[in-house]
Enzyme design. Structure first.
Site, PDB file in Angstrom:
ATOM      1  N   LYS A  73     -12.968 -45.345 -12.598  1.00 32.69           N
ATOM      2  CA  LYS A  73     -13.638 -44.192 -13.203  1.00 32.69           C
ATOM      3  C   LYS A  73     -14.225 -43.373 -12.079  1.00 32.69           C
ATOM      4  O   LYS A  73     -14.483 -43.893 -10.985  1.00 32.69           O
ATOM      5  CB  LYS A  73     -14.770 -44.658 -14.119  1.00 32.69           C
ATOM      6  CG  LYS A  73     -15.189 -43.629 -15.134  1.00 32.69           C
ATOM      7  CD  LYS A  73     -14.223 -43.638 -16.286  1.00 32.69           C
ATOM      8  CE  LYS A  73     -14.571 -42.748 -17.413  1.00 32.69           C
ATOM      9  NZ  LYS A  73     -13.737 -43.092 -18.581  1.00 32.69           N
ATOM     10  N   GLY A 185     -19.405 -35.724 -32.803  1.00 33.95           N
ATOM     11  CA  GLY A 185     -18.734 -35.170 -31.625  1.00 33.95           C
ATOM     12  C   GLY A 185     -17.563 -34.317 -32.055  1.00 33.95           C
ATOM     13  O   GLY A 185     -16.760 -34.725 -32.907  1.00 33.95           O
ATOM     14  N   GLY A 187     -15.682 -32.535 -29.562  1.00 35.62           N
ATOM     15  CA  GLY A 187     -14.930 -32.223 -28.344  1.00 35.62           C
ATOM     16  C   GLY A 187     -13.487 -32.619 -28.607  1.00 35.62           C
ATOM     17  O   GLY A 187     -13.081 -32.804 -29.759  1.00 35.62           O
ATOM     18  N   ASN A 188     -12.711 -32.792 -27.547  1.00 37.66           N
ATOM     19  CA  ASN A 188     -11.294 -33.095 -27.723  1.00 37.66           C
ATOM     20  C   ASN A 188     -11.065 -34.274 -28.674  1.00 37.66           C
ATOM     21  O   ASN A 188     -10.266 -34.181 -29.612  1.00 37.66           O
ATOM     22  CB  ASN A 188     -10.663 -33.370 -26.348  1.00 37.66           C
ATOM     23  CG  ASN A 188      -9.214 -33.777 -26.484  1.00 37.66           C
ATOM     24  OD1 ASN A 188      -8.903 -34.952 -26.642  1.00 37.66           O
ATOM     25  ND2 ASN A 188      -8.319 -32.814 -26.463  1.00 37.66           N
ATOM     26  N   GLY A 190     -13.259 -36.037 -30.854  1.00 31.42           N
ATOM     27  CA  GLY A 190     -13.826 -35.941 -32.206  1.00 31.42           C
ATOM     28  C   GLY A 190     -13.114 -34.909 -33.056  1.00 31.42           C
ATOM     29  O   GLY A 190     -12.802 -35.151 -34.224  1.00 31.42           O
TER      30      GLY A 190
HETATM   31  N1  GLU Z   1     -10.958 -40.927 -19.987  1.00 32.53           N
HETATM   32  C1  GLU Z   1     -10.119 -41.621 -20.906  1.00 32.53           C
HETATM   33  C2  GLU Z   1     -10.720 -42.970 -21.254  1.00 32.53           C
HETATM   34  O1  GLU Z   1     -11.891 -43.205 -21.062  1.00 32.53           O
HETATM   35  C3  GLU Z   1      -8.666 -41.675 -20.463  1.00 32.53           C
HETATM   36  C4  GLU Z   1      -8.379 -42.440 -19.232  1.00 32.53           C
HETATM   37  C5  GLU Z   1      -6.947 -42.337 -18.752  1.00 32.53           C
HETATM   38  O2  GLU Z   1      -6.093 -41.813 -19.461  1.00 32.53           O
HETATM   39  O3  GLU Z   1      -6.710 -42.805 -17.651  1.00 32.53           O
HETATM   40  O4  GLU Z   1     -10.058 -43.808 -21.815  1.00 32.53           O
END
Ligand code: GLU
Length: 382
Positions: A73, A185, A187-188, A190
């Site tokens: 992350k 939510g 956003g994308n 929700g």
């Molecule tokens: N940010 C998204 C998650 O938390 C997608 C992560 C990804 O596709 O690598 O699952």
């Protein structure tokens, strides 16, 4: 503890001409099962500890759905709403220059997360390719379809969750036409969840965004709510619905509650008032440990984030395969493979849960940790 954690500081020239230093993080929690994989978030309150936690969750998520990735992350401490488009691009490119040695198609593959989108993924791709001097589509996922993205990636987190929810409803004997759903939510994740549920004929009674929420017990016309939000910037004040707060949404009269916003929304202060019979975590870590215990006592079925919202990274994996093969899959192929992957993972988690009479979060974590540790053992690291 994560395998690697990077803290970077990088300068960006703002529109005013001033130079500002930004702080960014990237954490590789584990990569025994494959390259590290996880999103990049832009948030003013981002901390290294939170990024570490979220990278652990990514490692679990990839292992639960059994795709060959580890977990990572990253993000930048910034409020993107305070930046111009030009500044946002320079922050993104500055961050990529700072972490370029630690990412790559077989090292660590970023993706969108909170407050980052397709446009930002293209800047990441472009900056990385400039540094490497060659095309490298597979370095980042969540790109637009015209530039190496996968069909269905934009709504895959929401749809993956709905596939899992429908399996859970079968187990609970819940009828599609009798349940009411609240989504926190817009956003994308929700918004797409509310839209897909509405299109499938479910009754979505309440939705919310960061400014507040709305409720209509007879069911909201989600298409109209989306148009309203596009025009006004919020779902609040949508006609024929009653305005509510985000807090009221979480405890409103409904059968299924879908938190799809930020972390720690369901906590010891409101968990006892939750009326839903099923809570599906489309956000990352929306439920605190205390709330999780309360839901378990109240026999509320909680579908944990590591399973419920894994659809996004599953289609990221499909995007990565397509990029490595210079291939493009039809939408039907993506959806069929997504459905199969999500239902297999649900069945595996659920049967472990039945066997051990424990909550689904615990069985999802057990399944994931078993897979990660097995990979470490085979490599001779344990
Ligand atoms: N940010 C998204 C998650 O938390 C997608 C992560 C990804 O596709 O690598 O699952």
């Amino acid at each position: 503890m994560p395998r690697r954690a990077f803290i970077v500081h990088f300068p960006v020239r703002l529109d005013s001409g001033k130079i500002k230093m930004f702080v960014g993080y990237r954490v590789h929690y584990n990569d025994a099962r494959g390259p590290a994989k996880g999103g990049i978030r832009f948030h003013p309150e981002l901390t290294l500890d939170h990024v570490k936690d979220l990278s652990f969750l990514m490692a679990l998520k990839c292992a639960v759905v059994n795709i060959p990735f580890g977990g990572s992350k990253g993000g930048v401490v910034v409020n993107p709403k305070e930046l111009s488009r030009n500044e946002l691009e320079h922050v993104t490119r500055g961050y990529v220059r700072a972490i370029a040695s630690y990412i790559g198609p077989f090292v660590d593959i970023p993706a969108p997360d909170v407050y980052t989108d397709e446009k930002i993924m293209v800047w990441i791709l472009d900056e990385y390719e400039r540094i490497k001097g060659k095309h490298e589509f597979a370095v980042v996922t969540g790109k637009p379809v015209e530039l190496g993205g996968s069909k269905a990636r934009s709504y895959s987190t929401s749809l993956g969750g709905i596939y899992v929810l429908e399996e859970a409803m079968k187990r609970k004997g819940m009828d599609k036409f009798e349940v009411s759903i609240a989504v926190q939510g817009f956003g994308n994740v929700g918004e797409n969840a509310a839209r897909i549920l509405h299109e499938k004929g479910y009754k979505v009674v309440a939705v919310s965004d960061s400014k507040g929420g709305i409720i209509d017990k007879s069911g909201l016309d989600i298409k109209a709510v989306m148009e309203f939000k596009d025009k006004t910037g919020s779902v609040v004040n949508f006609s024929n619905a009653t305005n509510i707060t985000n807090e009221e949404l979480l405890t409103c009269e409904c059968d299924i509650l879908i938190p799809a916003a930020l972390s720690d929304q369901l906590n010891k202060d409101n968990a006892n008032d939750v009326k839903a019979r099923v809570v599906m975590e489309l956000a990352n870590a929306p439920t605190t440990k205390e709330a999780d215990d309360i839901f378990f006592q109240k026999e509320i079925m909680l579908i944990p984030d590591a399973l419920a919202n894994a659809g996004g990274v599953v289609v990221s994996y499909f995007e990565w395969i397509q990029n490595l093969n210079n291939d493009y899959w039809e939408e039907d192929k993506v959806l069929e493979r997504l459905k199969k992957t999500m239902i297999t993972a649900f069945n595996e988690v659920h049967s472990l849960c039945d066997e051990k009479s424990c909550r689904m979060r615990k069985s999802a974590y057990q399944l994931a940790l078993k897979r990660i540790l097995h990979a470490e053992r085979m490599r001779g690291n344990l």
